[in-house]
Motif scaffolding. Structure first.
Motif, PDB file in Angstrom:
ATOM      1  N   ASN A  95       0.830  -1.200   0.000  1.00  0.00           N
ATOM      2  CA  ASN A  95       0.000   0.000   0.000  1.00  0.00           C
ATOM      3  C   ASN A  95       0.871   1.259   0.000  1.00  0.00           C
ATOM      4  O   ASN A  95       2.098   1.197   0.095  1.00  0.00           O
ATOM      5  CB  ASN A  95      -1.026  -0.014   1.138  1.00  0.00           C
ATOM      6  N   ASP A  96       0.226   2.407  -0.120  1.00  0.00           N
ATOM      7  CA  ASP A  96       0.950   3.665  -0.295  1.00  0.00           C
ATOM      8  C   ASP A  96       1.748   4.067   0.937  1.00  0.00           C
ATOM      9  O   ASP A  96       2.829   4.635   0.824  1.00  0.00           O
ATOM     10  CB  ASP A  96      -0.038   4.777  -0.675  1.00  0.00           C
ATOM     11  N   SER A  97       1.262   3.752   2.132  1.00  0.00           N
ATOM     12  CA  SER A  97       2.022   4.102   3.339  1.00  0.00           C
ATOM     13  C   SER A  97       3.302   3.267   3.437  1.00  0.00           C
ATOM     14  O   SER A  97       4.326   3.742   3.924  1.00  0.00           O
ATOM     15  CB  SER A  97       1.167   3.940   4.596  1.00  0.00           C
ATOM     16  N   LEU A 144       4.957   2.249   0.746  1.00  0.00           N
ATOM     17  CA  LEU A 144       5.824   2.889  -0.248  1.00  0.00           C
ATOM     18  C   LEU A 144       6.523   4.094   0.350  1.00  0.00           C
ATOM     19  O   LEU A 144       7.724   4.296   0.138  1.00  0.00           O
ATOM     20  CB  LEU A 144       5.025   3.293  -1.490  1.00  0.00           C
ATOM     21  N   LEU A 145       5.814   4.895   1.129  1.00  0.00           N
ATOM     22  CA  LEU A 145       6.432   6.048   1.776  1.00  0.00           C
ATOM     23  C   LEU A 145       7.552   5.617   2.715  1.00  0.00           C
ATOM     24  O   LEU A 145       8.640   6.205   2.720  1.00  0.00           O
ATOM     25  CB  LEU A 145       5.381   6.854   2.537  1.00  0.00           C
ATOM     26  N   ARG A 200      10.547   4.648   0.653  1.00  0.00           N
ATOM     27  CA  ARG A 200      11.236   5.807   0.072  1.00  0.00           C
ATOM     28  C   ARG A 200      12.095   6.540   1.093  1.00  0.00           C
ATOM     29  O   ARG A 200      13.032   7.238   0.721  1.00  0.00           O
ATOM     30  CB  ARG A 200      10.216   6.779  -0.516  1.00  0.00           C
ATOM     31  N   GLU A 252      13.171   5.264  -7.584  1.00  0.00           N
ATOM     32  CA  GLU A 252      12.276   4.862  -8.656  1.00  0.00           C
ATOM     33  C   GLU A 252      13.000   4.972  -9.981  1.00  0.00           C
ATOM     34  O   GLU A 252      13.927   5.759 -10.134  1.00  0.00           O
ATOM     35  CB  GLU A 252      11.028   5.737  -8.658  1.00  0.00           C
ATOM     36  N   SER A 273       3.239  -2.391  -7.679  1.00  0.00           N
ATOM     37  CA  SER A 273       1.878  -1.873  -7.787  1.00  0.00           C
ATOM     38  C   SER A 273       1.434  -1.424  -6.411  1.00  0.00           C
ATOM     39  O   SER A 273       1.723  -2.086  -5.410  1.00  0.00           O
ATOM     40  CB  SER A 273       0.914  -2.946  -8.287  1.00  0.00           C
ATOM     41  N   ILE A 274       0.727  -0.303  -6.376  1.00  0.00           N
ATOM     42  CA  ILE A 274       0.135   0.181  -5.133  1.00  0.00           C
ATOM     43  C   ILE A 274      -1.274  -0.390  -5.043  1.00  0.00           C
ATOM     44  O   ILE A 274      -2.049  -0.303  -5.988  1.00  0.00           O
ATOM     45  CB  ILE A 274       0.080   1.724  -5.109  1.00  0.00           C
ATOM     46  N   ASN A 275      -1.596  -0.992  -3.906  1.00  0.00           N
ATOM     47  CA  ASN A 275      -2.925  -1.544  -3.664  1.00  0.00           C
ATOM     48  C   ASN A 275      -3.315  -1.169  -2.242  1.00  0.00           C
ATOM     49  O   ASN A 275      -2.767  -1.709  -1.277  1.00  0.00           O
ATOM     50  CB  ASN A 275      -2.920  -3.064  -3.850  1.00  0.00           C
ATOM     51  N   GLN A 276      -4.246  -0.258  -2.112  1.00  0.00           N
ATOM     52  CA  GLN A 276      -4.635   0.238  -0.794  1.00  0.00           C
ATOM     53  C   GLN A 276      -5.336  -0.819   0.055  1.00  0.00           C
ATOM     54  O   GLN A 276      -5.506  -0.623   1.257  1.00  0.00           O
ATOM     55  CB  GLN A 276      -5.519   1.478  -0.930  1.00  0.00           C
TER      56      GLN A 276
END
Length: 175
Positions: free
Chosen positions: A65-67, A69-70, A73, A86, A104-107
């Motif tokens: 999920n996006d959190s 990914l953060l 990073r 990236e 892939s981002i999947n929430q």
């Protein structure tokens, strides 16, 4: 709305009266040392826990999920350089040292911050099979929501991982 519900069930479904979600069906590839963070080495361990025959597939990728990914990073080495970068072409690839994987981002995936959570999966997604039965059914329910209108929908789906060797999960620590 039906698509989001289907995505959630195909991602983290229990397999009991729900599809067996890909994160649920994936075997354990690596258990992180922490419940709230993951390291670049743990990502490399996850990638290499997948059989090389599936790892090189054009459908092989990571999903989180996006959190998460953060958090990825923000990883830095001892000199303050970011470990994960990236791809310059913006194609959605993460580079960890010399290893580069699409993602892939999947929430619907769980984020960091809990015990024994499947926060990332990696592998050949073509080995996860989805079965859709019939077409989605939509209907208007006038009497039940009178004086307003209600719209109800139904979609019948199922999902299962074809082989355990194709997709593995990164779990947070058990405590």
């Amino acid at each position: 709305r039906l698509g989001r519900i289907a995505n959630a069930q195909l991602t983290v479904g229990t397999g009991s009266s729900q599809p067996n979600g890909i994160a649920t069906a994936a075997g354990s590839g690596k258990v992180a040392a922490s419940t709230s963070a993951i390291t670049a080495d743990e990502i490399l361990d996850l990638v290499h826990s997948v059989d090389p025959a599936y790892r090189v597939s054009p459908k092989a990728r990571a999903m989180f999920n996006d959190s998460t990914l953060l958090a990825l990073r923000k990883l830095k080495d001892g000199d303050g350089n970011y470990l994960l970068t990236e791809a310059p072409d913006g194609s959605g690839r993460l580079r960890v040292g010399a290893v580069s994987v699409p993602y892939s981002i999947n929430q619907a995936m769980l984020g960091l911050g809990g015990v024994s959570r499947r926060v990332m999966v990696f592998g050949d997604f073509s080995k996860y099979f989805v079965r859709k039965v019939g077409s989605p059914v939509l209907g208007v329910m006038r009497e039940r929501f009178w004086p307003d209108l209600g719209i109800a929908g139904l979609i019948r789906i199922d999902g299962e991982l074809g082989t355990q060797a194709a997709v593995k999960a990164l779990l947070t620590a058990a405590s």
